[in-house]
Design an enzyme around this catalytic site. Structure first.
Site, mmCIF file in Angstrom:
data_model
loop_
_atom_site.group_PDB
_atom_site.id
_atom_site.type_symbol
_atom_site.label_atom_id
_atom_site.label_comp_id
_atom_site.label_asym_id
_atom_site.label_seq_id
_atom_site.Cartn_x
_atom_site.Cartn_y
_atom_site.Cartn_z
ATOM 1 N N HIS A 102 1.739 4.088 6.862
ATOM 2 C CA HIS A 102 1.143 4.861 5.853
ATOM 3 C C HIS A 102 1.614 6.256 6.079
ATOM 4 O O HIS A 102 2.202 6.655 7.304
ATOM 5 C CB HIS A 102 -0.296 5.120 5.835
ATOM 6 C CG HIS A 102 -1.050 3.489 5.368
ATOM 7 N ND1 HIS A 102 -2.365 3.198 5.578
ATOM 8 C CD2 HIS A 102 -0.607 2.627 4.151
ATOM 9 C CE1 HIS A 102 -2.595 2.119 4.985
ATOM 10 N NE2 HIS A 102 -1.437 2.005 4.043
ATOM 11 N N ASP A 124 -7.574 6.148 5.368
ATOM 12 C CA ASP A 124 -7.723 5.305 6.003
ATOM 13 C C ASP A 124 -8.873 5.227 7.156
ATOM 14 O O ASP A 124 -8.769 4.065 7.973
ATOM 15 C CB ASP A 124 -6.250 5.035 6.884
ATOM 16 C CG ASP A 124 -5.114 4.700 5.930
ATOM 17 O OD1 ASP A 124 -3.838 4.725 6.518
ATOM 18 O OD2 ASP A 124 -5.389 4.371 5.093
ATOM 19 N N SER A 141 0.767 -1.244 -0.033
ATOM 20 C CA SER A 141 0.079 0.027 -0.077
ATOM 21 C C SER A 141 0.718 1.371 0.159
ATOM 22 O O SER A 141 0.154 2.431 -0.078
ATOM 23 C CB SER A 141 -0.829 0.010 1.063
ATOM 24 O OG SER A 141 -0.309 -0.048 2.397
#
Lengths: 180, 248
Positions: free
Chosen positions: A95, A124, A55
């Site tokens: 992230h 998210d 990701s």
């Protein structure tokens, strides 16, 4: 095949055996203490983690090893890559910070953060398990550096547990039979 | 050369055993040295080592030395240095294990004080271990004591240190360099200090410090088999020199 090694084992008396077992145990103890010292120095419960998903491509790929720190007085900024753990889940997520909201809460600097993976189409919020924003206490640390591909060893050992036991067993035998 | 003590008025006024501090004729009080004991049949498997590994060579020599000098009739080995090292080492392992277990069970922020304590304790133990090994233990391989009785209790204490002298080259002379100048192979350097006194160390009977160096090739053949008899004789000679009170 192992006759020479077995003979060497039989020749050991109790003190000698304890000394050589200490070599092995002492090595493990040193490694463990180094790890704890690193955790305390970086103020981070897991200063070295392996990237498991894609990701964050093209910044990080699956199998990269990343290094984290988490200084208590640090404020996180937009663009920082953080590792966080939502209370409802076990797996830490790597992230990038999208939004920060700083405020003062009863004498302590507080932050609310929103993150998004570079390679994900949405932020998210869905991953937060009910929360709208991440709090400072959910953050494990901020990424300071990385090493590509090294993490595949950990991924392999997790996917094939027999490899882990074989490695530990082999090291143990070696430590018992060699003398320094 | 042993002097008889059964003479009456003919006892010479020469040096008595109690005065001997350096080279002197062996006194009747002198207990048996290792060479006077008959060689035991080999109770141990043939020692075979890798001749390229100096650590294995030294360890094999040290082990043979310990087996030789601690046989019945000779010295009783003192395990103090080993026991201290084992105690400190295993204690630090348990401290590390306990800290690790605690850090695993308890959440990170809460566990920090205890982990700090464990870490400091571990570092202290490791530091103490290192200091002990470097300053107090050093190169010591064997510490032995023996009590014999001949008219009075005689206590002997012997300490042996060993190290490997690595491969060395004879100094090149400025004018002539002979093609036959070969390098000296690795050598085993053994040093011992010996003290003999009456019970409870009341009076000193003999004291000696000797050392000897021999190339490993003297004790090991090309296959790595150790000639234990040759090694034991070499060690025995050195110990007897020490027991005679020589200072080298």
């Amino acid at each position: 095949m192992f006759s020479r090694e077995l003979k060497a084992l039989r020749r050991l008396d109790p003190r000698q055996f304890l000394l050589q077992a200490l070599n092995y145990a002492g090595g493990m103890a040193t490694t463990l203490m180094f790890w704890h010292a690193l955790c305390l120095a970086t103020n981070c419960e897991s200063p070295v983690v392996v990237v498991l998903s894609g990701s964050m491509e093209p910044a990080f790929y699956r199998g990269d090893l990343i290094f984290l720190t988490n200084p208590a007085s640090e404020r996180y900024h937009i663009g920082d890559i953080t590792v966080y753990k939502v209370p409802s889940q076990d797996i830490p997520i790597v992230h990038r910070v999208l939004e920060t909201h700083d405020f003062f809460d009863s004498g302590v600097d507080q932050q609310l953060l929103l993150t998004k993976g570079d390679n994900n189409p949405v932020d998210d919020t869905q991953l937060y398990g009910g929360l709208e924003y991440l709090e400072r206490k959910h953050i494990v640390g901020k990424v300071r550096g990385f090493l590509p591909y090294i993490g595949y060893v950990t991924i392999a050992m997790n996917d094939f547990p027999r490899l882990k036991y074989a490695l530990l067993g082999g090291l143990g035998l070696l430590g018992l039979l060699q003398r320094e | 050369m042993a002097r008889k003590k059964t003479n009456g008025p003919e006892i010479s006024t020469a040096v008595s055993p109690e005065d001997s501090a350096s080279a002197s004729p062996p006194s009747p009080d002198r207990p048996l040295g290792p060479l006077s004991l008959p060689p035991l049949p080999p109770t141990h498997d043939i020692v075979k080592v890798n001749t390229m590994n100096a650590v294995e060579l030294k360890n094999a020599c040290n082990d043979a030395l310990k087996r030789y000098l601690s046989r019945p009739g000779l010295f009783k080995q003192s395990y103090q240095h080993t026991d201290v090292r084992l105690a400190l080492g295993w204690l630090s392992v348990f401290v590390a294990g306990g800290t690790g277990l605690y850090g695993y069970k308890v959440e990170f922020e809460q566990s920090k004080p205890v982990v700090w304590v464990g870490l400091i304790l571990y570092m202290l133990l490791t530091f103490t271990q290192t200091l002990y090994a470097y300053f107090i233990e050093g190169d010591i391989v064997f510490v032995g004591k023996r009590k014999t009785f001949s008219k009075r209790i005689i206590t002997e204490r012997i300490t042996l240190t060993s190290r490997t002298c690595p491969v060395s080259f004879p100094p090149k002379s400025a004018t002539v360099s002979k093609p036959t100048d070969k390098s000296i192979p690795p050598q085993y350097a053994l040093a011992l200090s010996y003290v003999r006194s009456t019970s409870a160390n009341k009076s000193l009977l003999a004291k000696g410090k000797t050392q000897a160096v021999a190339p490993y090739s003297q004790f090991f053949d090309a296959d790595g088999k150790m000639d234990v008899a040759v090694f034991e004789r070499w060690v025995g000679e050195l110990v007897e020199e020490g027991m005679d009170g020589k200072d080298k």
